[in-house]
Design a protein around this motif. Structure first.
Motif: not given
Length: 102
Positions: A54-64, A66-70, A73-83
């Motif tokens: 388990x890790x903690x990631x600031x919401x500011x680093x994540x897509x708008x 998002x919700x539990x269970x989403x 993907x982290x690629x080259x330091x950037x997070x995206x939602x894998x729909x």
């Protein structure tokens, strides 16, 4: 799966592993990491990694939005939602739940 060492990771992946205190004990060569959002609390997303840490990631680093269970993907330091993966996991969980009541 084959053992991994820092030579199997690109620079960004290695930095991400170091940043969150994670070094995989086994995996194939990877180009991205997946995270599942376990919960959201106090400006952080608590995520489970593919390595079941388990890790903690600031919401500011994540897509708008998002919700539990989403699945992220982290690629080259950037997070995206894998729909696609998120939808797949939700369908699997729904099926397991329905199977409990049959």
């Amino acid at each position: 799966m084959s053992p991994v060492n820092s030579a199997n990771l690109n620079k960004r992946q290695y930095e991400t592993f170091c940043k969150y205190g994670l070094l995989p004990n086994h995996t194939e060569r990877i180009s991205y990491m997946k995270y599942i959002i376990d919960r959201l609390e106090e400006g952080l997303a608590i995520c489970e990694t593919e390595l079941r840490k388990h890790i903690s990631v600031p919401l500011s680093h994540l897509p708008k939005n998002i919700k539990e269970g989403d699945v992220l993907r982290e690629e080259e330091g950037s997070f995206s939602l894998d729909s696609e993966e998120t939808d797949k996991r939700r369908r699997e969980m729904k099926k397991k739940l329905m199977d409990l009541f049959e």
